[in-house]
Design a protein around this motif. Sequence first.
Motif, PDB file in Angstrom:
ATOM      1  N   VAL A   1       0.834  -1.202   0.000  1.00 35.59           N
ATOM      2  CA  VAL A   1       0.000   0.000   0.000  1.00 35.59           C
ATOM      3  C   VAL A   1       0.870   1.254   0.000  1.00 35.59           C
ATOM      4  O   VAL A   1       0.606   2.215  -0.742  1.00 35.59           O
ATOM      5  N   ASP A   2       1.927   1.257   0.813  1.00 30.55           N
ATOM      6  CA  ASP A   2       2.816   2.410   0.898  1.00 30.55           C
ATOM      7  C   ASP A   2       3.522   2.682  -0.436  1.00 30.55           C
ATOM      8  O   ASP A   2       3.695   3.838  -0.826  1.00 30.55           O
ATOM      9  N   ALA A   3       3.945   1.621  -1.110  1.00 26.22           N
ATOM     10  CA  ALA A   3       4.601   1.787  -2.414  1.00 26.22           C
ATOM     11  C   ALA A   3       3.641   2.430  -3.416  1.00 26.22           C
ATOM     12  O   ALA A   3       4.027   3.330  -4.185  1.00 26.22           O
ATOM     13  N   CYS A   4       2.393   1.995  -3.400  1.00 29.26           N
ATOM     14  CA  CYS A   4       1.378   2.580  -4.292  1.00 29.26           C
ATOM     15  C   CYS A   4       1.029   4.001  -3.868  1.00 29.26           C
ATOM     16  O   CYS A   4       0.860   4.894  -4.713  1.00 29.26           O
ATOM     17  N   TYR A   5       0.928   4.203  -2.557  1.00 26.52           N
ATOM     18  CA  TYR A   5       0.565   5.513  -2.010  1.00 26.52           C
ATOM     19  C   TYR A   5       1.577   6.579  -2.423  1.00 26.52           C
ATOM     20  O   TYR A   5       1.208   7.683  -2.866  1.00 26.52           O
ATOM     21  N   LEU A   6       2.858   6.249  -2.298  1.00 28.88           N
ATOM     22  CA  LEU A   6       3.906   7.184  -2.725  1.00 28.88           C
ATOM     23  C   LEU A   6       3.835   7.456  -4.219  1.00 28.88           C
ATOM     24  O   LEU A   6       4.088   8.575  -4.677  1.00 28.88           O
ATOM     25  N   SER A   7       3.499   6.419  -4.997  1.00 27.12           N
ATOM     26  CA  SER A   7       3.524   6.529  -6.451  1.00 27.12           C
ATOM     27  C   SER A   7       2.396   7.396  -7.008  1.00 27.12           C
ATOM     28  O   SER A   7       2.456   7.822  -8.172  1.00 27.12           O
ATOM     29  N   ILE A   8       1.370   7.660  -6.210  1.00 33.50           N
ATOM     30  CA  ILE A   8       0.230   8.439  -6.690  1.00 33.50           C
ATOM     31  C   ILE A   8       0.564   9.923  -6.800  1.00 33.50           C
ATOM     32  O   ILE A   8       0.171  10.592  -7.757  1.00 33.50           O
ATOM     33  N   THR A   9       1.307  10.443  -5.823  1.00 33.89           N
ATOM     34  CA  THR A   9       1.513  11.896  -5.755  1.00 33.89           C
ATOM     35  C   THR A   9       2.957  12.342  -5.988  1.00 33.89           C
ATOM     36  O   THR A   9       3.204  13.343  -6.661  1.00 33.89           O
ATOM     37  N   VAL A  10       3.921  11.616  -5.424  1.00 35.92           N
ATOM     38  CA  VAL A  10       5.301  12.104  -5.398  1.00 35.92           C
ATOM     39  C   VAL A  10       5.951  12.172  -6.781  1.00 35.92           C
ATOM     40  O   VAL A  10       6.567  13.197  -7.116  1.00 35.92           O
ATOM     41  N   PRO A  11       5.879  11.128  -7.632  1.00 38.04           N
ATOM     42  CA  PRO A  11       6.532  11.235  -8.952  1.00 38.04           C
ATOM     43  C   PRO A  11       6.001  12.397  -9.780  1.00 38.04           C
ATOM     44  O   PRO A  11       6.784  13.124 -10.406  1.00 38.04           O
ATOM     45  N   GLN A  12       4.688  12.588  -9.780  1.00 39.99           N
ATOM     46  CA  GLN A  12       4.121  13.686 -10.551  1.00 39.99           C
ATOM     47  C   GLN A  12       4.561  15.038  -9.995  1.00 39.99           C
ATOM     48  O   GLN A  12       4.886  15.958 -10.759  1.00 39.99           O
ATOM     49  N   ALA A  13       4.584  15.150  -8.650  1.00 33.66           N
ATOM     50  CA  ALA A  13       5.030  16.406  -8.038  1.00 33.66           C
ATOM     51  C   ALA A  13       6.484  16.692  -8.389  1.00 33.66           C
ATOM     52  O   ALA A  13       6.870  17.839  -8.643  1.00 33.66           O
ATOM     53  N   SER A  14       7.318  15.643  -8.428  1.00 29.82           N
ATOM     54  CA  SER A  14       8.726  15.795  -8.772  1.00 29.82           C
ATOM     55  C   SER A  14       8.891  16.261 -10.226  1.00 29.82           C
ATOM     56  O   SER A  14       9.653  17.185 -10.508  1.00 29.82           O
ATOM     57  N   VAL A  15       8.156  15.619 -11.132  1.00 31.24           N
ATOM     58  CA  VAL A  15       8.240  15.988 -12.557  1.00 31.24           C
ATOM     59  C   VAL A  15       7.695  17.398 -12.786  1.00 31.24           C
ATOM     60  O   VAL A  15       8.285  18.199 -13.512  1.00 31.24           O
ATOM     61  N   ASN A  16       6.552  17.705 -12.146  1.00 31.47           N
ATOM     62  CA  ASN A  16       5.955  19.035 -12.297  1.00 31.47           C
ATOM     63  C   ASN A  16       6.912  20.135 -11.843  1.00 31.47           C
ATOM     64  O   ASN A  16       7.023  21.195 -12.470  1.00 31.47           O
ATOM     65  N   SER A  17       7.606  19.865 -10.734  1.00 35.30           N
ATOM     66  CA  SER A  17       8.548  20.854 -10.212  1.00 35.30           C
ATOM     67  C   SER A  17       9.758  20.997 -11.135  1.00 35.30           C
ATOM     68  O   SER A  17      10.289  22.097 -11.309  1.00 35.30           O
ATOM     69  N   LEU A  18      10.172  19.895 -11.757  1.00 38.89           N
ATOM     70  CA  LEU A  18      11.348  19.918 -12.636  1.00 38.89           C
ATOM     71  C   LEU A  18      11.068  20.659 -13.935  1.00 38.89           C
ATOM     72  O   LEU A  18      11.856  21.494 -14.375  1.00 38.89           O
ATOM     73  N   VAL A  19       9.924  20.351 -14.552  1.00 38.76           N
ATOM     74  CA  VAL A  19       9.607  20.952 -15.855  1.00 38.76           C
ATOM     75  C   VAL A  19       8.750  22.208 -15.720  1.00 38.76           C
ATOM     76  O   VAL A  19       8.404  22.836 -16.727  1.00 38.76           O
ATOM     77  N   ASN A  20       8.394  22.552 -14.480  1.00 37.08           N
ATOM     78  CA  ASN A  20       7.586  23.747 -14.205  1.00 37.08           C
ATOM     79  C   ASN A  20       6.249  23.701 -14.944  1.00 37.08           C
ATOM     80  O   ASN A  20       5.801  24.682 -15.543  1.00 37.08           O
ATOM     81  N   ASN A  21       5.626  22.520 -14.896  1.00 35.45           N
ATOM     82  CA  ASN A  21       4.304  22.342 -15.514  1.00 35.45           C
ATOM     83  C   ASN A  21       3.348  21.830 -14.451  1.00 35.45           C
ATOM     84  O   ASN A  21       3.502  20.721 -13.945  1.00 35.45           O
TER      85      ASN A  21
END
Length: 311
Positions: free
Chosen positions: A67-87
Amino acid sequence: MSNFTTVTEFLLMGFSDVRELQILYSFLLFLIYSAGLMGNLLIVIITTFDRRLHTPMYFFLRNLAMVDACYLSITVPQASVNSLVNNRTISVTGCAAQVFLVLFMAYVEVTLLTIMARDRYVAICHPLHYPVIMSPRVCMQMTLTCLLTGLVYAAFHTGYTFRLSFCHSNVVHQFFCDIPSLLRISCSDTFSNNLSLLASALLVGVGCYAFITASYVRIFSTVLKFPVKEDQKKAFSTCIPHITVVSLFVISATYVYSQPPSDSESLKDIIPSVFYTVIPPFLNPIIYSLRNKQIKDAMRILIKRIIFLMK
């Protein structure tokens, strides 16, 4: 003719408007996600392949790690990419999917932690009845109940939220889509939504936390009666990290979902959400692996096997 247009996409809130800080936050989020994902997957692998860990306690720990692996995967990767590409854009469908998945994983997380507290209570306070009370069939039934009720819970709140119209703004004051932030920008009447959200947060969050607290009060009272200090130390080392993570998760989540509507836009909106969406799933594998002798022994055996196979 209507004087507003319906929102077709949302803009998520960033951690910073400074480009250098955006890159830094993206890198930090990537590190947290990578470490959390690897730690949780490692627990899943170890508790699956080591037969000594095929007990109710590690069965629930394995489920929690998944559950924790899925839980992290819902928000954190997208937040990381959004912050990197400023989108910061996210579609309405993507936002709805994120709301559903966050609610589902959060519900399963807190109910699994509650079951784990009961498991420790039965193991310590009623050890002779433990094999019967926590039989494999009962463990599976409790886990399936968590999943099924979680689906109903998440589906209800997601559907009830996205029946609303969003026209005041399309800026979500959060780094992911969550219901409190969406209710702030709705141009529909949100009283019933806020009421149902508050009621469910109190019922699930406070209810589970009260059950967990009561379980640990009885556990600690039993542990203090142990004649051997080493047994007391072992029991406390298992229980205290658990209650710490539970407290962090439940208090922060209940705080976010019970807050009255506000039009403010600041990091104060983001920080409490980080404490229930990122920190617990990141800390759980660290706590349960570094403080658990059986997990550490199983990890050493696994590493030795991998080294042997590579030769």
